[in-house]
Design an enzyme around this catalytic site. Structure first.
Site, PDB file in Angstrom:
ATOM      1  N   ASP A 101       0.822  -1.209   0.000  1.00 25.90           N
ATOM      2  CA  ASP A 101       0.000   0.000   0.000  1.00 25.90           C
ATOM      3  C   ASP A 101       0.858   1.261   0.000  1.00 25.90           C
ATOM      4  OD1 ASP A 101      -1.994   1.887   0.401  1.00 25.90           O
ATOM      5  OD2 ASP A 101      -2.211   1.452   2.531  1.00 25.90           O
ATOM      6  N   ASP A 288      -2.090   5.971  -5.264  1.00 19.62           N
ATOM      7  CA  ASP A 288      -2.385   5.132  -4.103  1.00 19.62           C
ATOM      8  C   ASP A 288      -2.779   3.719  -4.505  1.00 19.62           C
ATOM      9  OD1 ASP A 288      -3.121   4.074  -1.690  1.00 19.62           O
ATOM     10  OD2 ASP A 288      -4.580   5.615  -1.187  1.00 19.62           O
TER      11      ASP A 288
END
Length: 410
Positions: A101, A288
């Site tokens: 992430d 992201d």
């Protein structure tokens, strides 16, 4: 002879990278929908996943739990996570499935001492079985929409692909809140954001790799594949895989360290709508991998949804008639004077429910206050169409178009 040397050099370069295969599996949202439990779940859990994840970014605000751990309101968007990879901790190796992430920085996995139902459904780290375990004792907490994830910090040998990291700080979760973690197909999260986002005290994984001299370059790169197969692409540590994209690479400076945040010049919908154009600063965008959709300011995204003919559901999703996908307008993102265009086939998500295909818009509203303009979130709907590179040496993000071979890889 020269050709052979070039080929050998290229092969050697690729093999020297820390390569992590990624798998693509149904998200928690998809599994809840298939079980006819999504509406009920979302009625009982209504956090604004995007605003909770980013709201405290401008400026960052710290909260402290009673036991001294550090926490913020950032929410990992686990409901829609689809791309996962493997890591191992300890000796002998204990394997875990994680989300890599770029929107967070910490590494955590469930502890064998975890008391939550969610932990019972996942691999748990057994400190007493590892000869390389180092006790830390500090406590950490991360606030999710359904409550606090709590744990203790430790140090351990970490293996990511072919890269072995010594004495890596990580979190052992002893309490994981909410039913969604029970259904999640990952055990934990490995964050790849800047150290400024860290909740745990200590060096984040990528920073440790750099400090220990394990990488040729302070760079990692993602190839995400979203073609319906279980193959989800690859994450490379230490460089790029030049077979996956075509030059040139568009290098975009990071505007604020924390998230991988860059300037977005303008968002256009087939020449009929434009967003960000009123500001000489453009907008800000966060690149992201931990968010599945493309997020934007609520007012802009509502107009965009209306323009593509998407209709809202009771749980905040937007449906599109699958028959119309080929005729939907192109949505383009101008970044550093380079245009990145998505067709309807690329920004619409397809799911099958009871042998019927359902099509969802890949855009979602987010309102984040920022001193430099509105913030868009470029999640996996965007990133699966391009090769993305994250360069800590120069604090920049690289974007490149996929090679023809990568577009058809299975």
């Amino acid at each position: 002879m020269r050709t052979s040397l070039v080929l050998l050099a290229c092969v050697g370069f690729v093999q020297s990278l820390g390569r992590v295969p990624l798998s693509r599996l149904p998200s928690v949202r998809s599994r809840l929908r298939a079980a006819n439990q999504l509406d009920e779940f979302l009625r009982e859990h209504q956090p604004d996943v995007f605003s909770r994840r980013y709201a405290q970014c401008y400026p960052a605000t710290q909260h402290y739990l009673r036991m001294g751990g550090r926490s913020t309101e950032r929410l990992y968007n686990f409901m829609d996570a689809q791309f996962f990879g493997q890591i191992s901790l300890g000796k002998p190796e204990q394997n875990f499935t994680v989300v890599f992430d770029t929107g967070s920085t910490d590494l955590w996995v469930p502890s064998s001492y975890c008391v939550s139902q969610a932990c019972a459904m996942h691999h748990k780290f057994k400190a007493f079985e590892s000869s390389t375990y180092g006790h830390d004792g500090r406590v950490f907490g991360i606030h999710y929409g359904s409550g606090h994830l709590l744990g203790v910090m430790a140090r351990e040998e970490l293996k990511v692909g072919s890269v072995t990291v010594q004495n890596q700080v990580f979190g052992e979760a002893v309490y994981e809140p909410g039913f969604a973690f029970v259904l999640a197909q990952f055990d934990g999260v490995l964050g790849l954001g800047f150290p400024q986002l860290a909740e745990e005290l200590g060096s984040p994984v990528f920073d440790t790799m750099i400090a220990q001299g394990l990488l040729d370059e302070p760079v990692f790169s993602f190839y995400l594949k979203n073609n319906g197969s279980s193959f989800g692409g690859e994450l490379l540590f230490g460089g790029v895989d030049e077979t996956r994209f075509v030059s040139p690479i568009n290098w975009v400076p990071v505007t604020q360290k924390g998230y991988w945040q860059i300037r977005l010049d303008v968002v256009k919908v087939q020449g009929a709508l434009s967003f960000c154009y009123r500001s000489t600063q453009g907008c800000q965008a966060v690149v992201d991998t931990g968010t599945s959709l493309i997020g934007g300011p609520a007012r802009d995204v509502l107009l965009l949804q209306q323009f593509i003919g998407a209709t809202p559901t009771a749980v905040g999703e937007y449906l599109v008639d699958c028959v119309r996908i080929s005729s939907l307008p192109v949505v383009s993102f101008l970044i550093n004077n380079v245009e990145y265009s998505l067709t309807g086939e690329q920004y619409i998500r397809r799911e099958t429910l009871n042998n019927k295909e359902i099509c969802f818009s890949g855009f979602q509203s987010i309102d984040v206050p920022s001193p430099v303009g509105p913030v868009w979130i470029l999640g996996d709907v965007f990133l699966s169409q391009f090769y993305s590179i994250y360069d800590r040496g120069h604090n920049r993000v690289g974007l490149a178009h996929l090679s023809e071979e990568s577009k058809i890889s299975v």
